[in-house]
Design a protein around this motif. Structure first.
Motif, PDB file in Angstrom:
ATOM      1  N   LEU A  73       9.954   4.762 -15.905  1.00  0.00           N
ATOM      2  CA  LEU A  73       9.343   3.447 -15.687  1.00  0.00           C
ATOM      3  C   LEU A  73      10.329   2.595 -14.912  1.00  0.00           C
ATOM      4  CD1 LEU A  73       7.226   1.183 -16.243  1.00  0.00           C
ATOM      5  CD2 LEU A  73       8.467   0.753 -18.390  1.00  0.00           C
ATOM      6  N   LEU A  74       9.865   1.970 -13.843  1.00  0.00           N
ATOM      7  CA  LEU A  74      10.694   1.061 -13.064  1.00  0.00           C
ATOM      8  C   LEU A  74       9.927  -0.234 -12.853  1.00  0.00           C
ATOM      9  CD1 LEU A  74      13.247   0.444 -11.386  1.00  0.00           C
ATOM     10  CD2 LEU A  74      12.033   1.409  -9.409  1.00  0.00           C
ATOM     11  N   LEU A  75      10.549  -1.347 -13.226  1.00  0.00           N
ATOM     12  CA  LEU A  75      10.006  -2.679 -13.001  1.00  0.00           C
ATOM     13  C   LEU A  75      10.884  -3.366 -11.969  1.00  0.00           C
ATOM     14  CD1 LEU A  75       9.562  -3.700 -16.743  1.00  0.00           C
ATOM     15  CD2 LEU A  75       7.855  -2.641 -15.250  1.00  0.00           C
ATOM     16  N   GLU A  76      10.264  -3.996 -10.974  1.00  0.00           N
ATOM     17  CA  GLU A  76      11.002  -4.727  -9.941  1.00  0.00           C
ATOM     18  C   GLU A  76      10.341  -6.078  -9.732  1.00  0.00           C
ATOM     19  OE1 GLU A  76      12.735  -1.494  -6.847  1.00  0.00           O
ATOM     20  OE2 GLU A  76      10.619  -2.017  -6.582  1.00  0.00           O
ATOM     21  N   GLU A  77      11.171  -7.104  -9.616  1.00  0.00           N
ATOM     22  CA  GLU A  77      10.678  -8.449  -9.354  1.00  0.00           C
ATOM     23  C   GLU A  77      11.373  -8.995  -8.127  1.00  0.00           C
ATOM     24  OE1 GLU A  77      10.850 -12.708  -9.123  1.00  0.00           O
ATOM     25  OE2 GLU A  77      12.567 -11.501  -9.719  1.00  0.00           O
ATOM     26  N   ASP A  78      10.591  -9.594  -7.232  1.00  0.00           N
ATOM     27  CA  ASP A  78      11.125 -10.210  -6.021  1.00  0.00           C
ATOM     28  C   ASP A  78      10.300 -11.461  -5.731  1.00  0.00           C
ATOM     29  OD1 ASP A  78      12.241 -10.875  -3.590  1.00  0.00           O
ATOM     30  OD2 ASP A  78      11.478  -9.130  -2.524  1.00  0.00           O
ATOM     31  N   SER A  79      10.894 -12.610  -5.953  1.00  0.00           N
ATOM     32  CA  SER A  79      10.236 -13.901  -5.690  1.00  0.00           C
ATOM     33  C   SER A  79       8.886 -14.025  -6.400  1.00  0.00           C
ATOM     34  CB  SER A  79      10.057 -14.098  -4.185  1.00  0.00           C
ATOM     35  OG  SER A  79      11.307 -14.041  -3.533  1.00  0.00           O
ATOM     36  N   GLY A  80       8.812 -13.559  -7.651  1.00  0.00           N
ATOM     37  CA  GLY A  80       7.593 -13.658  -8.438  1.00  0.00           C
ATOM     38  C   GLY A  80       6.645 -12.489  -8.271  1.00  0.00           C
ATOM     39  N   ARG A  81       6.851 -11.677  -7.253  1.00  0.00           N
ATOM     40  CA  ARG A  81       6.026 -10.476  -7.061  1.00  0.00           C
ATOM     41  C   ARG A  81       6.573  -9.382  -7.964  1.00  0.00           C
ATOM     42  NH1 ARG A  81       6.776  -5.869  -4.709  1.00  0.00           N
ATOM     43  NH2 ARG A  81       8.639  -6.567  -3.631  1.00  0.00           N
ATOM     44  N   LEU A  82       5.707  -8.766  -8.732  1.00  0.00           N
ATOM     45  CA  LEU A  82       6.105  -7.723  -9.675  1.00  0.00           C
ATOM     46  C   LEU A  82       5.578  -6.381  -9.192  1.00  0.00           C
ATOM     47  CD1 LEU A  82       7.337  -6.944 -12.453  1.00  0.00           C
ATOM     48  CD2 LEU A  82       5.039  -7.313 -13.400  1.00  0.00           C
ATOM     49  N   ARG A  83       6.450  -5.399  -9.170  1.00  0.00           N
ATOM     50  CA  ARG A  83       6.057  -4.020  -8.850  1.00  0.00           C
ATOM     51  C   ARG A  83       6.441  -3.167 -10.051  1.00  0.00           C
ATOM     52  NH1 ARG A  83       5.545  -0.654  -3.887  1.00  0.00           N
ATOM     53  NH2 ARG A  83       6.078   1.470  -4.471  1.00  0.00           N
ATOM     54  N   CYS A  84       5.470  -2.436 -10.575  1.00  0.00           N
ATOM     55  CA  CYS A  84       5.685  -1.542 -11.707  1.00  0.00           C
ATOM     56  C   CYS A  84       5.382  -0.133 -11.228  1.00  0.00           C
ATOM     57  CB  CYS A  84       4.750  -1.898 -12.856  1.00  0.00           C
ATOM     58  SG  CYS A  84       4.944  -3.584 -13.457  1.00  0.00           S
ATOM     59  N   ALA A  85       6.272   0.795 -11.523  1.00  0.00           N
ATOM     60  CA  ALA A  85       6.118   2.168 -11.064  1.00  0.00           C
ATOM     61  C   ALA A  85       6.370   3.122 -12.222  1.00  0.00           C
ATOM     62  CB  ALA A  85       7.093   2.453  -9.923  1.00  0.00           C
ATOM     63  N   VAL A  86       5.541   4.170 -12.287  1.00  0.00           N
ATOM     64  CA  VAL A  86       5.675   5.194 -13.316  1.00  0.00           C
ATOM     65  C   VAL A  86       5.712   6.541 -12.605  1.00  0.00           C
ATOM     66  CG1 VAL A  86       4.603   6.291 -15.318  1.00  0.00           C
ATOM     67  CG2 VAL A  86       4.490   3.798 -15.046  1.00  0.00           C
ATOM     68  N   GLY A  87       6.789   7.270 -12.832  1.00  0.00           N
ATOM     69  CA  GLY A  87       6.963   8.568 -12.187  1.00  0.00           C
ATOM     70  C   GLY A  87       6.991   9.696 -13.187  1.00  0.00           C
ATOM     71  N   ASP A  88       6.543  10.850 -12.727  1.00  0.00           N
ATOM     72  CA  ASP A  88       6.658  12.062 -13.534  1.00  0.00           C
ATOM     73  C   ASP A  88       6.956  13.230 -12.596  1.00  0.00           C
ATOM     74  OD1 ASP A  88       4.147  13.802 -12.999  1.00  0.00           O
ATOM     75  OD2 ASP A  88       3.253  11.864 -13.465  1.00  0.00           O
ATOM     76  N   ARG A  89       7.186  14.402 -13.147  1.00  0.00           N
ATOM     77  CA  ARG A  89       7.647  15.550 -12.361  1.00  0.00           C
ATOM     78  C   ARG A  89       6.543  16.528 -11.981  1.00  0.00           C
ATOM     79  NH1 ARG A  89      10.600  13.550  -9.720  1.00  0.00           N
ATOM     80  NH2 ARG A  89       9.879  11.713 -10.723  1.00  0.00           N
TER      81      ARG A  89
END
Length: 140
Positions: A73-89
């Motif tokens: 799980l990766l959460l990223e925030e940039d100037s109020g914009r949220l990007r959530c990413a879920v990776g698997d193999r």
């Protein structure tokens, strides 16, 4: 076990990131919801909290059910914009499947497609993928 990723300079501001590895069992979705809520509270992004929790939970559930571990799980925030990413193999790409009201599954990506401002899937080389979505801040 989760770890804090370092802040990195990006454009005129700072991108905040938080990444963790989740267990590949049914408790992963609940853990992902809790971690998302905690991080968004810390970042002052309560405006995204309920929707982000729901969509992260759907993506993590799909990764545990149909993917292969580990689940990231990766959460990223940039100037109020949220990007959530879920990776698997598992390299198999998800697809929007038809579902009816009697179906037990198949609604996760439909929710992401309907509720997120943007979403997509990135291949992670020959052995994996990352499904992500973005939420933009509400107008002021």
């Amino acid at each position: 076990m989760h770890h804090e990723l370092t802040l990195t300079a990006h454009r005129a501001g700072t991108v905040r990131r938080h990444g963790c590895t989740l267990p590949t069992d049914p408790v992963a979705a609940g853990l992902a919801r809790r971690l998302t809520r905690e991080k968004l509270c810390r970042w002052g992004l309560e405006c995204h909290m309920d929707l982000a929790e729901l969509l992260v939970s759907e993506l993590v559930t799909n990764a545990v059910r149909y993917g292969a571990g580990p689940v990231e799980l990766l959460l990223e925030e940039d100037s109020g914009r949220l990007r959530c990413a879920v990776g698997d193999r598992l390299p198999d790409l998800p697809r929007l499947a038809g579902c009816d009201q009697d179906s037990e599954g198949g609604r996760g990506l439909h929710l992401v497609d309907t509720l997120a401002d943007a979403w997509g899937v990135d291949r992670d080389g020959p052995a994996g993928k990352t499904v992500w979505f973005e939420l933009t801040p509400p107008p002021v």
